[in-house]
Structures are given as C-alpha cells and as structure tokens.
Design a protein around this motif. Structure first.
Motif, PDB file in Angstrom:
ATOM      1  N   ASP A 240     114.946 107.535   0.023  1.00  0.00           N
ATOM      2  CA  ASP A 240     115.153 106.953  -1.309  1.00  0.00           C
ATOM      3  C   ASP A 240     114.033 105.999  -1.730  1.00  0.00           C
ATOM      4  OD1 ASP A 240     117.576 108.312  -1.081  1.00  0.00           O
ATOM      5  OD2 ASP A 240     118.702 106.524  -0.501  1.00  0.00           O
ATOM      6  N   ASN A 244     116.319 108.878  -5.887  1.00  0.00           N
ATOM      7  CA  ASN A 244     117.559 108.881  -5.120  1.00  0.00           C
ATOM      8  C   ASN A 244     117.982 110.305  -4.796  1.00  0.00           C
ATOM      9  OD1 ASN A 244     119.926 108.300  -3.857  1.00  0.00           O
ATOM     10  ND2 ASN A 244     121.039 107.653  -5.688  1.00  0.00           N
ATOM     11  N   ALA A 248     119.930 107.862   2.120  1.00  0.00           N
ATOM     12  CA  ALA A 248     120.647 106.876   2.932  1.00  0.00           C
ATOM     13  C   ALA A 248     121.957 107.451   3.454  1.00  0.00           C
ATOM     14  CB  ALA A 248     120.910 105.618   2.111  1.00  0.00           C
ATOM     15  N   LEU A 262     114.255 102.682   0.792  1.00  0.00           N
ATOM     16  CA  LEU A 262     115.574 102.465   0.178  1.00  0.00           C
ATOM     17  C   LEU A 262     115.560 101.831  -1.210  1.00  0.00           C
ATOM     18  CD1 LEU A 262     117.425 101.167   3.371  1.00  0.00           C
ATOM     19  CD2 LEU A 262     117.446 103.490   2.445  1.00  0.00           C
ATOM     20  N   THR A 265     118.312 103.583  -3.323  1.00  0.00           N
ATOM     21  CA  THR A 265     119.607 103.834  -2.702  1.00  0.00           C
ATOM     22  C   THR A 265     120.745 103.287  -3.568  1.00  0.00           C
ATOM     23  OG1 THR A 265     118.660 103.782  -0.487  1.00  0.00           O
ATOM     24  CG2 THR A 265     121.013 103.341  -0.669  1.00  0.00           C
ATOM     25  N   GLY A 269     125.515 105.220  -0.814  1.00  0.00           N
ATOM     26  CA  GLY A 269     124.647 105.316   0.357  1.00  0.00           C
ATOM     27  C   GLY A 269     124.716 104.078   1.218  1.00  0.00           C
TER      28      GLY A 269
END
Length: 399
Positions: A240, A244, A248, A262, A265, A269
C-alpha cells in the motif's frame, strides 16, 4: 556472581514492554557470556557481585542497540540521475516505465561480482554502525534471477562476518519484472521455484514481495507467500505504498511479520494487521524523497494497537539514506510519531518486525547484550537533533 562487564552510573531506557514510556531506570547493566545478566538500580545488584571489567558512564544514557529492520543496502551502481529527473517533475512510475527505477539497479547489480557488492555495501553499513546499529535486515531484489539473487544474499551474509553486526536476510525476488521478462505470471512461477533452493542454501530468513500496480498483484503476491510458507519461511510485504491494493490485509492473512510503507492502508487492513500481530514498518525516507503527500494512518495504527517500527529503507532509488537517527526525526516530523514511538520503532518494535524480540530489542536479562551508549541529557535528543551523532559507544554481544 561474576560478570564479564558492568556499565555503572547509567540512565537506561530498557524499552521493556509494560514498563511505561521508555522503561527508564537509573543504575547499571551487566553482561555475562554475551547476554544481559543484570539491569536495574545498583542497590539491587546481587550480594558479592564482581566483574572482570567495570565501565563508569557518568550518567550517560543506554538504549538497546539500534535495529534497522528494512534495508536494501546490497546493490550495484547508484541512481542519482533519477533524483535529478524527479527534481524536473518525473514521477516514480514514469521513471520505472521508461526503464529506470529498480530495473536500472538490476543491471548494475548483475554486472557486479560478490566482492564488489560487499565492498560497496560496507560503506553504507559502516555509516549505520557508527550510529549504534547492532542488527540490520538486508533484502535481495536487485538480481531477479537465481544466480544474482543468491549472489546478493551471500554478500549480505558476508557483511555480518566482515563487521560485528547481526544480519537478517530477506529474499525479495518478487521486487520487479526483470528486463528480459514480459509475463509477470511466468516470472512469479520462477520466483516461487527459487524459494526452496534459497531456503536449502540457508541464505534467507524471510520472504518479501512488492505488491503494487507497478510491481505485482495481490494474487501474484499470494503465490509467492504460499511458496514461502511451504518452505517454512515467514513473510513480509511492501504494501500500500502508492495505492491501496489491500496489501496490509493480504500480509495479515499470511501472518506476516510486517507490512511496510502503508501510506494508503485503510482501517480494514489495519484491523487485520492487529488481529494477526503484524508490525507496521513506516519508511519516512521514501516518503520524503518521493515527495509523497498521503500520510500513513498512524492514528488508526494507534487505535488498533498495531506495533509501529521505522527503518531507513536504504536503497539507491527512493531512500538513499544511511542514518537511523535522521529516520527517527523524519518519522516524528513527517508522520507525527512521538519521541517514545520513534525510539521504540528502532529498537523493540523493529525487533518484533524481524521476529527477533525474544533475543534483541530491549534491555532485559537473558537477551543479547546489544547496547548503544549516548552522550545526551535526555533521550529526546536522539530524535531532535539533525546531523549530530551523539553515540559514545556501541556494544555488541557484551563487547
């Protein structure tokens, strides 16, 4: 009890879980046979104790040895020209699609022999060690064929013999499509076939992948993770970062040690990571270099009690950084982490992200005596200062 070494008159950030804040103690740390044998107030030392060597620290601070839990420090060449292109407005994706990015480093890495890779990487490693790093994770991913990937992993293992540092290696064969390949699914099949051979050779401690639109899909990533699990290797994921793709949640489904980057995320997630015990590894260097604006959901990680680690992500293209001290400052300034979160992120939580928390990451009896001793008045100075290295001494396995 006779200790090998005792460090006295110290202020100690133990980072012990449930100790509150940094787990601060005034007193001493003692080592025996490379392990921490005592930590606490000097009045609590066992009756009749002695030590072969006594070091008086005059009130200096001790933290656990620092841990850089996400790096790509083994590579050939550099990508300074891409930095110039980004300054002129080119995006990461545009550079990658034009034959730059990871693929350009693949060509340079394939052309370099193992000795050259080790020599070049030692310079980067030495910069990290000079700031108190005692454990480092090193990924492959710039070879993208069995010969070159194993060459990178052998070079990474050699770094741990050339220097007094604990090296944890990660196979990142699913990093990018190599220049000679055109079919991602066919390449993923080759990566999956490499995993048992790399495991048998003892070259990797974990398997990683890059799940992103410019790299590999969640379905392709899942195939790599299935192969890793079949070989008994834990997994990690570049997830991510630019969009997205629910990386995650995918990482959590495979009980990943960590999911890294991330920025995109979502809360689903994050909740999945919390349930799986997957650590969030934030990489502010790449965020800074790429001039990203989408912040990782730090408040959501906090709300769900997902452990947060931070790392340099040292690599030639998007985070050419060899300073965990600078990483801590970036994490607090850009991502709004607290001082305590930043220090925990390069010690206790970084150890957790490597699956090594039983051995390193906190100053507790029975763990490896890996310490960083600092000329600071308060731990916040480690995060606050820019360009100053206050390391007084680095201790690895009690030495």
């Amino acid at each position: 009890m006779r200790f090998d070494t005792i460090w006295r008159d110290a202020r100690i950030a133990t980072l012990a879980p449930q100790a509150g804040a940094l787990g601060e103690v005034t007193g001493a740390v003692a080592a025996k046979d490379g392990k921490i044998a005592f930590v606490g107030p000097e009045t609590d030392l066992p009756t009749g104790w002695d030590a072969t060597r006594t070091v008086k620290l005059d009130g200096r601070w001790i933290t656990p040895g620092l841990i850089d839990c996400h790096t790509h420090i083994v590579y050939g060449g550099d990508r300074a020209h891409e930095f110039e292109l980004r300054l002129k407005g080119a995006s990461y994706e545009e550079i990658a699609h034009s034959g730059g990015g990871i693929v350009s480093t693949v060509k340079a890495t394939r052309a370099a022999n193992e000795d050259v890779l080790v020599a070049q990487s030692l310079k980067r490693l030495d910069a990290l060690l000079a700031e108190g790093v005692t454990t480092i994770e090193i990924k492959s991913g710039y070879g993208l064929d069995l010969v070159s990937e194993t060459k990178m992993l052998r070079a990474a293992r050699r770094l741990g013999r050339e220097r007094d540092v604990n090296v944890v290696t990660t196979f990142l064969g699913a990093h990018a499509l190599p220049p000679e390949a055109t079919d991602k699914d066919a390449f993923i099949a080759k990566v999956c076939a490499m995993i048992p051979q790399i495991k048998q050779a003892g070259l990797a401690d974990a398997v990683d992948a890059f799940c992103e639109g410019i790299a590999f899909s969640p379905e392709q990533t899942a195939r790599v993770f299935d192969a890793a699990k079949a070989s008994g290797l834990p997994v990690k994921l570049h997830a991510d970062q630019l969009s997205n793709l629910h990386g995650a949640a995918l990482a959590a489904r495979y009980d990943a040690l960590s999911a890294d980057h991330l920025e995109y995320t979502d809360e689903t997630g994050v909740a999945a990571m919390a349930q799986a015990g997957t650590v969030a590894v934030l990489l502010p260097g790449a965020f800074y270099v790429l001039r990203e604006t989408q912040l990782p959901p730090v408040d959501v990680f906090r709300r769900h009690k997902v452990p947060i680690a931070i790392a340099t992500d040292c690599n030639p293209g998007t985070s050419p950084m060899t300073s965990l001290l600078l990483t801590m400052n970036m994490a607090t300034t850009l991502f709004r982490l607290s001082v305590e979160e930043a220090i925990a992120g390069v010690t206790r939580e970084a150890a957790r992200a490597l699956g090594k928390l039983d051995d390193i990451g906190t100053i507790q009896p029975g763990k490896a005596c890996d310490l960083a001793i600092w000329d600071v008045e308060r731990p916040a100075e480690l995060v606050y200062r820019l360009g100053l290295n206050p390391l007084h001494a680095r201790v690895r396995n009690g030495r």
